[in-house]
Design a protein around this motif. Structure first.
Motif, PDB file in Angstrom:
ATOM      1  N   SER A 365       0.826  -1.203   0.000  1.00  0.00           N
ATOM      2  CA  SER A 365       0.000   0.000   0.000  1.00  0.00           C
ATOM      3  C   SER A 365       0.864   1.259   0.000  1.00  0.00           C
ATOM      4  O   SER A 365       0.619   2.203  -0.751  1.00  0.00           O
ATOM      5  CB  SER A 365      -0.924  -0.031   1.220  1.00  0.00           C
ATOM      6  OG  SER A 365      -1.971   0.900   1.090  1.00  0.00           O
ATOM      7  N   LEU A 366       1.912   1.258   0.841  1.00  0.00           N
ATOM      8  CA  LEU A 366       2.819   2.406   0.861  1.00  0.00           C
ATOM      9  C   LEU A 366       3.572   2.539  -0.460  1.00  0.00           C
ATOM     10  O   LEU A 366       3.846   3.662  -0.918  1.00  0.00           O
ATOM     11  CB  LEU A 366       3.817   2.259   2.010  1.00  0.00           C
ATOM     12  CG  LEU A 366       3.300   2.516   3.418  1.00  0.00           C
ATOM     13  CD1 LEU A 366       4.374   2.176   4.448  1.00  0.00           C
ATOM     14  CD2 LEU A 366       2.853   3.967   3.590  1.00  0.00           C
ATOM     15  N   ALA A 367       3.897   1.413  -1.086  1.00  0.00           N
ATOM     16  CA  ALA A 367       4.606   1.457  -2.365  1.00  0.00           C
ATOM     17  C   ALA A 367       3.757   2.146  -3.431  1.00  0.00           C
ATOM     18  O   ALA A 367       4.275   2.924  -4.249  1.00  0.00           O
ATOM     19  CB  ALA A 367       4.985   0.050  -2.806  1.00  0.00           C
ATOM     20  N   CYS A 368       2.464   1.873  -3.427  1.00  0.00           N
ATOM     21  CA  CYS A 368       1.569   2.530  -4.384  1.00  0.00           C
ATOM     22  C   CYS A 368       1.570   4.044  -4.175  1.00  0.00           C
ATOM     23  O   CYS A 368       1.680   4.823  -5.129  1.00  0.00           O
ATOM     24  CB  CYS A 368       0.145   1.991  -4.234  1.00  0.00           C
ATOM     25  SG  CYS A 368      -0.085   0.275  -4.709  1.00  0.00           S
ATOM     26  N   GLY A 369       1.442   4.467  -2.918  1.00  0.00           N
ATOM     27  CA  GLY A 369       1.458   5.905  -2.629  1.00  0.00           C
ATOM     28  C   GLY A 369       2.800   6.538  -2.958  1.00  0.00           C
ATOM     29  O   GLY A 369       2.858   7.678  -3.453  1.00  0.00           O
ATOM     30  N   TYR A 370       3.875   5.812  -2.695  1.00  0.00           N
ATOM     31  CA  TYR A 370       5.218   6.324  -3.005  1.00  0.00           C
ATOM     32  C   TYR A 370       5.363   6.590  -4.505  1.00  0.00           C
ATOM     33  O   TYR A 370       5.831   7.668  -4.914  1.00  0.00           O
ATOM     34  CB  TYR A 370       6.251   5.300  -2.534  1.00  0.00           C
ATOM     35  CG  TYR A 370       7.662   5.572  -2.999  1.00  0.00           C
ATOM     36  CD1 TYR A 370       8.469   6.486  -2.331  1.00  0.00           C
ATOM     37  CD2 TYR A 370       8.194   4.896  -4.108  1.00  0.00           C
ATOM     38  CE1 TYR A 370       9.780   6.728  -2.758  1.00  0.00           C
ATOM     39  CE2 TYR A 370       9.489   5.130  -4.536  1.00  0.00           C
ATOM     40  CZ  TYR A 370      10.277   6.043  -3.867  1.00  0.00           C
ATOM     41  OH  TYR A 370      11.556   6.287  -4.294  1.00  0.00           O
TER      42      TYR A 370
END
Length: 450
Positions: A365-370
């Motif tokens: 999920s954080l990778a998508c936002g990053y």
């Protein structure tokens, strides 16, 4: 400084009242199962690390093996597992004084093992830190308390409440429903307090015997550790009362599935929320984070919905989003912006199932936002109304989800190419195992009718 100085206060308090007898050295595998060794305290105090074979990351959920060893062959070389003393916590359900300590995995040259889920999450957090960002997350955990079930052919049933009736469905937020399994909840609170895990709240969800527990927001690795510990805590508390805590995405036919919603915000070097501007308005980074979720979430559905059962949760009009729309205070959208003051502005990802590995789910999920913020991806127009009427935007089965994952090279570079390679092999092996099983539905409807 001794190891006692490095452990959290809750663990020190526990040891003041309990003589340390054993230490459980644990690490999460790909499904999120605790692997490791139980070591006598006297021996543990003398060792700086221990070893486990790297093959623990090649196992499917059934205990079979994916052919993920690489060109060197299935040699099962030892990894070096080093304790993270900040994770030390009690195992309060044991008779003798026992600590649990999460370990990090390194190869024999001292490099982090790329397919270790905790290392995957640390890798993503480090990418944020390189930009001067500090990600903050808050997970919400949904699960069912169900009756004991030792026959896989028998449908799962809700636990028996104190009224003598099975736990009732469609009683969301009912305090009486929560009271119906009060003894289990009392032990959950007690175990959490002893372990130093701060619960933000417990509510009854819409399913029969379904609860939601929220944890306080904080560091992504720390919160993933707490979810990892909490799953075991919940199972132990339930077993004490002759029921079972299950984290299957869809355990009971006709009832809602169980999700792990993840709230995200990001701080700058001065501790300010980068989703909020100087005048309290929403920033470009806020919208880019949403855009990243919309753009890249399909490629990691195989990570946040990791089993064939996971896709039974994605049912239109049945309490789980099947879209990538974003909306304000709208629980029908896959991406929700909760009501909050500007300093606490956050983005909620509502797509993940509770059957996920918490390290991998939060990392994905954080990778998508990053990627959204790095590539300045703008989201679609905000959705207004019932998003169940929107178009489906996620793969509707594990095989389709794995195809998207295998083709997502930019996402694989963020999560780590070694992790992506191993994960894909193991999940395809697991899916092939499932295809060998003939279900009751097939026997009922195909045996005599086709």
């Amino acid at each position: 400084m001794t190891w006692m100085d490095a452990i959290p206060e809750a663990a020190r308090v526990y040891l003041e009242n309990n003589r340390l007898d054993e230490v459980e050295c644990v690490i999460a595998d790909l499904p999120g199962i605790a692997r490791g060794k139980a070591v006598p305290a006297s021996k543990w105090e003398k060792q700086a690390h221990f070893h486990l074979p790297n093959s623990i990351f090649f196992q499917t959920i059934t205990g079979e093996w994916g052919e993920a060893a690489g060109p060197e062959g299935f040699l099962e070389p030892d990894m070096i597992l080093r304790p993270d003393m900040s994770t030390a916590t009690a195992a309060p359900w044991t008779k003798d004084g026992t600590l649990q300590v999460i370990h990090d995995a390194f190869d024999q040259k001292g490099r982090p093992v790329g397919c270790s889920p905790r290392n995957v999450l640390k890798r993503v957090v480090d990418l944020y830190k390189a930009e001067g960002w500090t990600p903050v997350v808050a997970p919400e955990m949904e699960f069912y308390l169900v009756g004991r079930n030792i026959d896989p052919a028998k449908p799962i049933e809700p636990m028996m409440g104190r009224t003598g009736r099975p736990a009732a469905a469609r009683q969301a937020y009912s305090m009486s429903a929560v009271d119906d399994y009060g003894p289990v909840i009392d032990d959950i609170y007690e175990y959490a307090e002893i372990q130093g895990i701060e619960i933000d709240g417990i509510t009854q969800e819409g399913g029969a015997g379904q609860l939601e527990i929220n944890l306080r927001h904080g560091d992504p690795v720390k919160l993933a550790d707490e979810v990892f510990f909490f799953k075991r805590l919940l199972r132990e508390a339930a077993l004490k009362h002759n029921c079972t805590a299950t984290f299957m995405a869809k355990p009971i036919e006709g009832e809602p599935g169980s999700a792990m919603h993840v709230h995200h915000s990001v701080l700058d070097r001065k501790g300010r929320n980068i989703f909020t501007g100087p005048q309290g308005g929403e920033t470009d980074d806020f919208f880019h984070f949403i855009g990243g979720l919309q753009e890249h979430m399909p490629s990691v559905i195989a990570v946040i919905a990791p089993y064939v059962n996971s896709y039974r949760r994605y049912v239109r009009d049945h309490a789980a989003p099947i879209n990538l729309e974003w909306g304000r205070d709208n629980r029908t959208t896959g991406i929700r912006i909760p009501i909050s003051p500007p300093e606490a502005r956050r983005v909620e990802n509502r797509l993940a199932g509770m059957d996920c590995n918490p390290y991998l789910c939060i990392a994905a999920s954080l990778a998508c936002g990053y990627l959204g913020m790095k590539n300045e991806i703008w989201p679609d127009k905000r959705f207004q109304g019932d998003a169940y009427e929107a178009e489906d935007a996620i793969p509707q089965g594990l095989y389709a989800a794995l195809e998207l994952f295998d083709g997502a090279k930019e996402m694989q570079a963020v999560l780590g190419e070694e992790f992506a390679r191993v994960y894909s092999i193991v999940k395809h092996a697991e899916y092939n195992e499932f295809l060998q099983v003939i279900s009751p539905w097939e026997r009922e409807h195909l045996l005599l009718n086709v």
